[in-house]
Design a protein around this motif. Structure first.
Motif, PDB file in Angstrom:
ATOM      1  N   ILE A   1       8.924   5.925  41.551  1.00 41.74           N
ATOM      2  CA  ILE A   1      10.027   6.417  40.718  1.00 41.74           C
ATOM      3  C   ILE A   1      11.126   5.355  40.652  1.00 41.74           C
ATOM      4  CG2 ILE A   1      11.915   8.104  40.612  1.00 41.74           C
ATOM      5  CD1 ILE A   1       9.912  10.129  41.875  1.00 41.74           C
ATOM      6  N   ASN A   2      11.481   4.808  41.801  1.00 40.35           N
ATOM      7  CA  ASN A   2      12.529   3.782  41.848  1.00 40.35           C
ATOM      8  C   ASN A   2      12.113   2.521  41.077  1.00 40.35           C
ATOM      9  OD1 ASN A   2      14.150   5.458  43.382  1.00 40.35           O
ATOM     10  ND2 ASN A   2      13.423   4.622  45.316  1.00 40.35           N
ATOM     11  N   ASP A   3      10.854   2.115  41.223  1.00 33.52           N
ATOM     12  CA  ASP A   3      10.361   0.930  40.521  1.00 33.52           C
ATOM     13  C   ASP A   3      10.370   1.136  39.004  1.00 33.52           C
ATOM     14  OD1 ASP A   3       9.951  -0.219  42.988  1.00 33.52           O
ATOM     15  OD2 ASP A   3       7.757   0.021  42.971  1.00 33.52           O
ATOM     16  N   LEU A   4       9.907   2.301  38.565  1.00 33.45           N
ATOM     17  CA  LEU A   4       9.862   2.578  37.131  1.00 33.45           C
ATOM     18  C   LEU A   4      11.269   2.699  36.559  1.00 33.45           C
ATOM     19  CD1 LEU A   4       8.098   3.004  34.679  1.00 33.45           C
ATOM     20  CD2 LEU A   4       7.914   5.430  35.284  1.00 33.45           C
TER      21      LEU A   4
ATOM     22  N   ILE B   1       1.196   1.667  28.628  1.00 34.23           N
ATOM     23  CA  ILE B   1       1.762   2.306  29.826  1.00 34.23           C
ATOM     24  C   ILE B   1       0.763   2.264  30.981  1.00 34.23           C
ATOM     25  CG2 ILE B   1       1.144   4.756  29.525  1.00 34.23           C
ATOM     26  CD1 ILE B   1       4.649   3.487  30.436  1.00 34.23           C
ATOM     27  N   THR B   2      -0.533   2.354  30.679  1.00 30.59           N
ATOM     28  CA  THR B   2      -1.555   2.243  31.729  1.00 30.59           C
ATOM     29  C   THR B   2      -1.542   0.841  32.330  1.00 30.59           C
ATOM     30  OG1 THR B   2      -2.921   3.907  30.624  1.00 30.59           O
ATOM     31  CG2 THR B   2      -4.018   2.494  32.227  1.00 30.59           C
ATOM     32  N   ALA B   3      -1.439  -0.170  31.473  1.00 27.96           N
ATOM     33  CA  ALA B   3      -1.389  -1.560  31.953  1.00 27.96           C
ATOM     34  C   ALA B   3      -0.121  -1.811  32.772  1.00 27.96           C
ATOM     35  CB  ALA B   3      -1.455  -2.524  30.781  1.00 27.96           C
ATOM     36  N   ILE B   4       0.999  -1.273  32.313  1.00 24.31           N
ATOM     37  CA  ILE B   4       2.271  -1.441  33.035  1.00 24.31           C
ATOM     38  C   ILE B   4       2.190  -0.766  34.401  1.00 24.31           C
ATOM     39  CG2 ILE B   4       4.709  -0.744  33.041  1.00 24.31           C
ATOM     40  CD1 ILE B   4       4.593  -1.151  29.927  1.00 24.31           C
ATOM     41  N   ALA B   5       1.671   0.459  34.426  1.00 24.66           N
ATOM     42  CA  ALA B   5       1.558   1.198  35.688  1.00 24.66           C
ATOM     43  C   ALA B   5       0.654   0.472  36.675  1.00 24.66           C
ATOM     44  CB  ALA B   5       1.032   2.607  35.424  1.00 24.66           C
ATOM     45  N   LYS B   6      -0.443  -0.087  36.167  1.00 25.72           N
ATOM     46  CA  LYS B   6      -1.371  -0.827  37.031  1.00 25.72           C
ATOM     47  C   LYS B   6      -0.705  -2.092  37.572  1.00 25.72           C
ATOM     48  CE  LYS B   6      -6.020  -2.730  37.153  1.00 25.72           C
ATOM     49  NZ  LYS B   6      -7.234  -3.022  36.397  1.00 25.72           N
TER      50      LYS B   6
ATOM     51  N   LEU C   1      12.224  12.881  33.274  1.00 22.94           N
ATOM     52  CA  LEU C   1      11.197  13.136  34.282  1.00 22.94           C
ATOM     53  C   LEU C   1      11.572  12.488  35.610  1.00 22.94           C
ATOM     54  CD1 LEU C   1       8.254  13.994  35.146  1.00 22.94           C
ATOM     55  CD2 LEU C   1       7.556  11.738  34.346  1.00 22.94           C
ATOM     56  N   LEU C   2      12.016  11.240  35.553  1.00 25.49           N
ATOM     57  CA  LEU C   2      12.392  10.531  36.779  1.00 25.49           C
ATOM     58  C   LEU C   2      13.574  11.224  37.469  1.00 25.49           C
ATOM     59  CD1 LEU C   2      12.004   6.839  35.569  1.00 25.49           C
ATOM     60  CD2 LEU C   2      10.385   8.202  36.897  1.00 25.49           C
ATOM     61  N   ASP C   3      14.539  11.684  36.676  1.00 25.80           N
ATOM     62  CA  ASP C   3      15.675  12.424  37.251  1.00 25.80           C
ATOM     63  C   ASP C   3      15.211  13.718  37.899  1.00 25.80           C
ATOM     64  OD1 ASP C   3      17.427  10.453  36.397  1.00 25.80           O
ATOM     65  OD2 ASP C   3      18.058  11.566  34.596  1.00 25.80           O
ATOM     66  N   ALA C   4      14.313  14.440  37.234  1.00 22.50           N
ATOM     67  CA  ALA C   4      13.810  15.707  37.772  1.00 22.50           C
ATOM     68  C   ALA C   4      13.018  15.479  39.066  1.00 22.50           C
ATOM     69  CB  ALA C   4      12.936  16.415  36.733  1.00 22.50           C
ATOM     70  N   LEU C   5      12.219  14.413  39.099  1.00 22.04           N
ATOM     71  CA  LEU C   5      11.459  14.097  40.313  1.00 22.04           C
ATOM     72  C   LEU C   5      12.385  13.718  41.466  1.00 22.04           C
ATOM     73  CD1 LEU C   5       8.443  12.157  38.799  1.00 22.04           C
ATOM     74  CD2 LEU C   5       8.329  14.303  40.091  1.00 22.04           C
ATOM     75  N   ARG C   6      13.425  12.936  41.163  1.00 22.76           N
ATOM     76  CA  ARG C   6      14.406  12.581  42.201  1.00 22.76           C
ATOM     77  C   ARG C   6      15.069  13.836  42.769  1.00 22.76           C
ATOM     78  NH1 ARG C   6      16.154   7.863  39.197  1.00 22.76           N
ATOM     79  NH2 ARG C   6      15.440   6.064  40.346  1.00 22.76           N
TER      80      ARG C   6
END
Length: 186
Positions: A36-39, A67-72, A99-104
């Motif tokens: 989450i922090n990295d993204l 997005i798959t390539a970035i995530a990998k 989404l990132l805010d909700a996960l945090r």
């Protein structure tokens, strides 16, 4: 909250719940937090990445591949990576910031933490920040994480927001109150 924002928040909340529960079951919350922090950092730093997730001109397939390539490449947690691929297929990548805010928020809730947004005229020292966190922890009964920002326009004092409560003890707000009181008198 505007209608599009509430729709985004609703979509993000559903994805966040699913991602969080899967990561919790597989005991991968620490890995998820790192991802989450990295993204988040990548979104803040890269205008191209922000354009990728928000542009209606980019096709589903292009979004999914990118997005798959970035995530990998970033080594994101598999649960988050798979969710991002699914979101691209469903044209839902525009909710990634929410989404990132909700996960945090879910991670903080699990740890019994609460975030206090603190605005000051000058940067808080480590001692001031620790003292404020301790005082807020006594009031809230939870561990408090300080999210400090500097806004010289408040002149002095602090503006503290914890959850839905806000304490505005800034000189700017006191001057505004005084100005309003003087208008009523005159």
């Amino acid at each position: 909250m505007s209608e599009p924002a509430s729709i985004s928040a609703g979509i993000a909340a559903r994805y966040a719940t699913a991602i969080f529960e899967i990561a919790e079951e597989s005991k991968a919350l620490d890995s998820l937090e790192t991802s989450i922090n990295d993204l988040s950092a990548a979104l803040a730093d890269s205008e191209d990445l922000r354009d990728l997730i928000t542009s209606p001109l980019v096709s589903r397939q292009e979004q999914g591949t990118a997005i798959t390539a970035i995530a990998k490449k970033m080594g994101l947690d598999p649960v988050l990576s798979n969710a991002l691929t699914l979101m691209a297929e469903k044209r839902r990548l525009f909710v990634v910031p929410a989404l990132l805010d909700a996960l945090r928020a879910r991670l903080a809730e699990t740890r019994g933490e609460i975030t206090a947004d603190v605005t000051s005229a000058k940067a808080l020292t480590k001692t001031q920040s620790e003292k404020l966190a301790k005082t807020l922890a006594e009031r809230t009964g939870k561990k408090v994480v300080i999210n400090a920002t500097v806004d010289e326009s408040i002149i002095g004092g602090l503006v503290v927001k914890v959850g839905s409560k806000m304490i505005d003890n800034s000189i700017r707000s006191k001057l505004n109150s005084l100005q309003n009181a003087m208008k009523e008198v005159g």
